[in-house]
Design a protein around this motif. Structure first.
Motif, short mmCIF file in Angstrom:
data_model
loop_
_atom_site.label_atom_id
_atom_site.label_comp_id
_atom_site.label_asym_id
_atom_site.label_seq_id
_atom_site.Cartn_x
_atom_site.Cartn_y
_atom_site.Cartn_z
N GLY A 1 153.14 127.32 -51.05
CA GLY A 1 153.37 126.97 -49.65
C GLY A 1 152.38 125.92 -49.18
N GLU A 2 151.97 126.02 -47.91
CA GLU A 2 151.05 125.04 -47.34
C GLU A 2 149.70 125.12 -48.03
N LEU A 3 149.19 123.96 -48.44
CA LEU A 3 147.90 123.88 -49.11
C LEU A 3 146.83 123.25 -48.23
N ALA A 4 147.17 122.12 -47.61
CA ALA A 4 146.18 121.41 -46.82
C ALA A 4 146.87 120.52 -45.79
N ASP A 5 146.24 120.40 -44.64
CA ASP A 5 146.73 119.51 -43.59
C ASP A 5 146.05 118.17 -43.80
N ILE A 6 146.71 117.31 -44.56
CA ILE A 6 146.11 116.03 -44.93
C ILE A 6 146.51 115.00 -43.87
N VAL A 7 145.64 114.83 -42.90
CA VAL A 7 145.92 113.92 -41.80
C VAL A 7 145.84 112.47 -42.26
N ASP A 8 144.90 112.19 -43.17
CA ASP A 8 144.65 110.82 -43.61
C ASP A 8 144.67 110.77 -45.14
N PRO A 9 145.85 110.58 -45.74
CA PRO A 9 145.92 110.56 -47.21
C PRO A 9 145.10 109.43 -47.82
N ALA A 10 144.96 108.32 -47.10
CA ALA A 10 144.17 107.20 -47.63
C ALA A 10 142.70 107.58 -47.76
N ALA A 11 142.18 108.30 -46.76
CA ALA A 11 140.78 108.73 -46.82
C ALA A 11 140.55 109.71 -47.96
N LEU A 12 141.49 110.62 -48.17
CA LEU A 12 141.38 111.56 -49.29
C LEU A 12 141.42 110.81 -50.61
N ALA A 13 142.33 109.86 -50.72
CA ALA A 13 142.42 109.08 -51.96
C ALA A 13 141.14 108.30 -52.21
#
Length: 276
Positions: free
Chosen positions: A69-81
């Motif tokens: 199911g839900e793993l993480a609320d990734i608001v900014d995928p670029a920052a995570l990358a």
């Protein structure tokens, strides 16, 4: 009995037709041809090295999964990358499947604009349109799941991927699928230890299947990576790389986590090579 994969692919085909109506294949081909050359993901994963002494990490931008199911609320995928890239990820994978994984091509575009790392467009490829589409968005790799394709499709999609200058992660789950992937010409071969019917993970499956892979392809362990110890286990059994999503998006410091995975994997590889 239909598997989870069957259900996912049914939705993928519906969503694909909507995109095809908005952007015909001719337009997507033109956009793909206009992109700069793809990055060498095979080389980034150590494919040109002999022996392969480093454990490479494919770090995944992943919001949810059918099993957890839900793993993480990734608001900014670029920052995570960017954290992944700073941590030394060899490849960054971005989920673009919408229904089960809450991914999108918008996520992919955001990551592509942020990092110079080779990118895997992680989706369920069932049509050549998706391969041209991936290149049009700047992908360097696509995912080809052997269980979802017949032999002609697998060979044709893999050949098209290479013609467009990309590589493919050819994902397998069984001995037969490994044989089919090798016969098709896979250069990057994934062994996914998640059961497609039950979604259970059994890391012990990896060693049995990896023993069947001849020298040459980069071997990627998929699913079941939670800790550096799991990475070391895969590396000891022959993995050249691991694909990790959940253990990174749920960790407070993904950059440090990637470094820990690389260290434990390299140590296990050194021990394995020393034993040989």
């Amino acid at each position: 009995m239909a598997t989870v994969l069957d259900d996912i692919i049914a939705g993928v085909r519906e969503d694909l037709e909507a995109r095809r109506s908005a952007f015909p294949l001719a337009a997507v081909r033109e956009a793909a041809a206009a992109r700069p050359a793809a990055l060498d993901a095979f080389g980034a994963l150590g494919g040109n090295e002999e022996p392969r002494r480093e454990l490479k990490v494919i770090a995944e931008v992943k919001r949810r999964s059918p099993s957890k199911g839900e793993l993480a609320d990734i608001v900014d995928p670029a920052a995570l990358a960017q954290q992944y890239a700073d941590g030394g990820a060899a490849v960054i994978s971005v989920l673009t499947e919408q229904r089960r994984f809450s991914g999108s091509l918008d996520d992919f575009d955001a990551v592509r604009s942020a990092v110079g790392t080779p990118l895997l467009r992680k989706d369920f490829t069932v049509d050549e349109y998706q391969i041209h589409e991936a290149r049009a968005h700047g992908a360097d790799l696509v995912l080809l799941i052997v269980a979802a394709l017949d032999d002609a499709e697998l060979k044709g999609f893999l050949d098209l991927t290479h013609e467009l200058g990309m590589n493919a992660l050819v994902e397998t789950h069984t001995e037969e699928e490994i044989d089919r992937g090798i016969a098709a010409g896979a250069r990057i071969l994934g062994v996914n230890v998640r059961n497609l019917k039950t979604l259970d993970v059994d890391r012990a499956v990896f060693g049995r299947l990896a023993d069947r892979i001849p020298a040459g392809p980069v071997v990627v362990a998929e699913s079941g990576v939670r800790s550096p110890e799991d990475v070391a286990e895969y590396a000891a059994l022959g993995a050249n790389a691991v694909l990790v999503g959940e253990a990174l998006v749920t960790h407070g410091s993904p950059r440090e986590r990637i470094a820990a995975f690389q260290r434990s994997g390299a140590e296990a590889i050194a021990e394995r090579l020393g034993a040989n």
